[in-house]
Structures are given as structure tokens and as C-alpha cells.
Design an enzyme around this catalytic site. Sequence first.
Site, mmCIF file in Angstrom:
data_model
loop_
_atom_site.group_PDB
_atom_site.id
_atom_site.type_symbol
_atom_site.label_atom_id
_atom_site.label_comp_id
_atom_site.label_asym_id
_atom_site.label_seq_id
_atom_site.Cartn_x
_atom_site.Cartn_y
_atom_site.Cartn_z
ATOM 1 N N ASP A 13 65.690 68.600 -56.717
ATOM 2 C CA ASP A 13 67.046 69.137 -56.894
ATOM 3 C C ASP A 13 67.130 70.154 -58.032
ATOM 4 O O ASP A 13 68.174 70.312 -58.665
ATOM 5 C CB ASP A 13 68.071 68.021 -57.170
ATOM 6 C CG ASP A 13 68.061 66.955 -56.094
ATOM 7 O OD1 ASP A 13 67.940 67.323 -54.917
ATOM 8 O OD2 ASP A 13 68.165 65.762 -56.440
ATOM 9 N N HIS A 41 68.477 71.543 -49.672
ATOM 10 C CA HIS A 41 68.408 72.748 -50.494
ATOM 11 C C HIS A 41 69.717 73.516 -50.355
ATOM 12 O O HIS A 41 70.060 73.985 -49.277
ATOM 13 C CB HIS A 41 67.216 73.615 -50.074
ATOM 14 C CG HIS A 41 65.897 72.946 -50.318
ATOM 15 N ND1 HIS A 41 64.699 73.475 -49.947
ATOM 16 C CD2 HIS A 41 65.600 71.771 -50.918
ATOM 17 C CE1 HIS A 41 63.713 72.656 -50.301
ATOM 18 N NE2 HIS A 41 64.250 71.616 -50.881
HETATM 19 P P1 GDP Z 1 67.003 72.029 -54.398
HETATM 20 O O1 GDP Z 1 66.909 70.839 -53.493
HETATM 21 O O2 GDP Z 1 65.907 72.127 -55.385
HETATM 22 O O3 GDP Z 1 67.230 73.303 -53.654
HETATM 23 O O4 GDP Z 1 68.308 71.781 -55.288
HETATM 24 P P2 GDP Z 1 69.750 71.319 -54.763
HETATM 25 O O5 GDP Z 1 70.291 72.329 -53.880
HETATM 26 O O6 GDP Z 1 69.660 69.908 -54.274
HETATM 27 O O7 GDP Z 1 70.520 71.226 -56.145
HETATM 28 C C1 GDP Z 1 70.713 72.312 -56.955
HETATM 29 C C2 GDP Z 1 72.198 72.496 -57.157
HETATM 30 O O8 GDP Z 1 72.422 73.375 -58.221
HETATM 31 C C3 GDP Z 1 72.888 73.135 -55.967
HETATM 32 O O9 GDP Z 1 74.180 72.626 -55.862
HETATM 33 C C4 GDP Z 1 72.916 74.617 -56.332
HETATM 34 O O10 GDP Z 1 73.980 75.331 -55.716
HETATM 35 C C5 GDP Z 1 73.140 74.528 -57.795
HETATM 36 N N1 GDP Z 1 72.588 75.611 -58.592
HETATM 37 C C6 GDP Z 1 71.371 76.227 -58.465
HETATM 38 N N2 GDP Z 1 71.194 77.086 -59.479
HETATM 39 C C7 GDP Z 1 72.287 77.010 -60.270
HETATM 40 C C8 GDP Z 1 72.659 77.627 -61.504
HETATM 41 O O11 GDP Z 1 71.929 78.411 -62.091
HETATM 42 N N3 GDP Z 1 73.877 77.262 -62.020
HETATM 43 C C9 GDP Z 1 74.718 76.364 -61.408
HETATM 44 N N4 GDP Z 1 75.863 76.067 -61.984
HETATM 45 N N5 GDP Z 1 74.377 75.777 -60.242
HETATM 46 C C10 GDP Z 1 73.181 76.081 -59.707
#
Ligand code: GDP
Length: 420
Positions: A13, A41
Amino acid sequence: MPVTAVVGAQWGDEGKGKITDLLAQEADVVIRFQGGNNAGHTVVNQHGTFKLHLVPSGIFNPNALCIVGPGTVVNLQVLCEELANLERNGIRTGNLRVADRAHLLMPWHVAIDRLDERERGRQKLGTTGQGVGPAYADKVSRHGIQVYEVRDERRFRERVAHELERQKKVLERYGDAPLDAKAVADEVLAAAATLGDRIVDTLPLVERALQTDARILLEGQLGAMRDLDWGIYPYVTSSNPLAGGASVGAGIPPRYITKVIGVVKAYSTAVGEGPFPTEMAGGEGDALRERANEYGATTGRPRRVGWFDAVAARHAHRLNAFTELAVTKLDVLGAYREIPFCVGYELDGALTTDMPPTAVLERAVPRYEKLAGWCDPLSGVADRAHLPEAARAYLSRIEAVVGAPIGMVGIGPERSATLL
Ligand code: GDP
């Protein structure tokens, strides 16, 4: 762009979806190399907000070939639903291919996942309940069914009936009702028919891409702390999210992977069970969870939240040799005057920066430095040089303790909110 692997440097995440979506704008091929629809993701771009479970985060670039790789386990029905949802939102998905050597995640895997967690009781793993672990278990124990097997309907139906006979005993032991072989086979064959000739041998495609110097992105799921071999076993996933896993899972010879981007949150989060040394207790954790919307993309479960853990991130770097880091969610830390930053663990009276095995890690006490906060929203900042001084110092500290340079900084969920 050389062959680039985008992998998680923590417990998962970290924001791999966002980083992959961003890089995929310049990619020719994007491959999901391991895991299944336990992934979630999140991608926020001009088309909206999407939670991708099986589909590579490159799907928003219509010119990129997106491959659900041979190292994945695929619930074909879930994949079809995900594609239909994307199409409903105006995203064309004709550029998706499914590796015919990937393993099928069958309905009995979902049932066994749920039942196994129940039987583990207090020792439960906290899986997403999607059947991914049992599907990999069948693959390793040579009972798995590969995607290509749907091409021979008669043989496929026999395989399903045979496997169900075996699984019946397991389901009975748990007191669960048996599944109907015809209904199961019908369901999977219908999904396979929907995918049609998008189920292919991906190796010739990948080989051609390598021969023509195509730009290839390898998208990992979860992170190093959940790696089957190097994570907090048994609270791990059933595959290898490391860059080494990318080679096997995508069908790319290791020497072609020349860039490895470690995605790391500016703090830590974890879903599921297992040791998590920097976890914040009570109200402090609740506040950060709410501010950062830390809820699982697949299950909606509240994520456990903690401070940045340099031991975990360095463990990931040792295993991946990151050529660069992508730090996400720096904006979220804008609320603190002072930020605890874990630089080591105290264990049995000594300080260590090595990652101990799971049962020892349970006893580790984080040693914190206190870094200055910046108490500033970061929206509107255009490059790293224009971040508040304390935010720049925070990033420099991450680079120093992990040992890899930062190439990208996320200051918001949108694709555009990324400092390059
Ligand atoms: P993944 O599984 O690694 O792709 O991660 P997830 O999607 O499960 O969780 C990452 C969360 O952080 C998501 O809700 C993204 O929209 C959010 N996100 C990613 N980068 C940023 C950032 O730089 N700032 C903020 N506030 N949210 C972010």
C-alpha cells in the site's frame, strides 16, 4: 526507459499504483508479475479514481500493452468484472493480455482461504480472503490449473471435477458445503470466453519488446516486508514482491532489469497481522488514519499506521538495490511539529539496524530520532527545491538511512501531485 521494476519497500500500500500509472504514460509494456486480486492499487487521474486489483496500472495508456503476468494467480471472473468496470468508465481495455501460464484462482481457493483463517483462530494471518494463498499453495503442490487449460473444454471440465473431488475432503473437514463441478467450470469457461484471444503466451511478446528496446514497466504488489522469503513469515504473501520476483514472474531475464524503483510511504502502514514495530497507539494512530484515509483498497479494513521505519526500508533496499526511491504521501505529515523517525531497533540491550526474524521482531523496540515537522500543506509546490526546509531535511534523512536517492515525491493522490 530501461526495464523498470516498481516495487513496494514496506508492508504494501505504498502507492505503487499511482507511481506505475505515472510512469506508464511513457511505457510500451506494463506487466503485473505476482499476486492476484488481493492487490488494490489506487490510481487517481483525469479519468477518475480507480482501485485496480488484477489489471496493471498502465491500462490508462491506450498505447501500452498491459500484461497480467505468468507469475500471478488469476480469478478470471474478477478480472472480467474489473475490465467491464473500466470500460463503463470509458477506459479501453483491448490492450490487456493474460499470460496463459498464470494459474487460475478457483472458487474453492476463496472458500479455503476463509475457512483456513477461521481455523487459525488467534494465529490468523489477516489475509484479504480472496483465495490468493490457497491458489499459490496448489501451484506449489502441483495441483494448480493454468490459464491455458481452459482452451480444451473437455479436459478442463475433467480437471475441475478431479480437483473438486480432492478439495471436497478439505471443505468437508471444515464443515463447508461441496461446490458443484459443472457450475464452477461453466463460470470459469464463460469468463475465459469473454477474454477470448486476450489469453496468450506472453513470452514471445515480451521477447519482442526486449529486442526492440521497448520501455517495459514491471508492477509489483505488496512490499518487501510481506515477501514470502524475506518478509515477516508467516504474515507474508505467497509470492515474491521483490525485483527478483519480477524477473521470474514477468518472464524477463534478470540482467534486463536495470532500474528498480522502491516505493515508500513517508510513514508506515500495514494491513493484516504480524509485527509492526513503529505502530502508533490509540488516538494518534486513529488521527493519522483518518487524515490519510488509510483503509484497505480491497477489503476496506482500517490500516495499521506507524512512523517511518528505516530498518524496514533498508531491509527492502538490501534485497532490491533500488536505483531510486519514490516517496509518497509526504503531504500527510504536514500536520506535525515533530516527527518520530525510527533509525534502529533495541533488542536485548543492543541497537540493531538489521531486520531480525519475525518472532524476534515482535520484541523490537524502535529507537527514534525526532525530526522537525513543517506544518505546511504542500499543495502547489512544483519541485523538491521549493519544499519547506524541514520537508527537504526529512527526505534527505530517508535517503541517508536507506542508502538510495529519491527520484519522485508524492504530495497528493493525483497523478499530477508528484515532484519529479
Ligand atoms: P498500492 O497498493 O501500493 O498502489 O497503494 P494503495 O493504492 O493501496 O494505497 C496508496 C494510497 O495512497 C491510495 O489511496 C493513493 O491514492 C494514495 N496516494 C498515493 N500517493 C499519494 C500521495 O503522495 N499523497 C496522498 N495524500 N495520497 C497518495
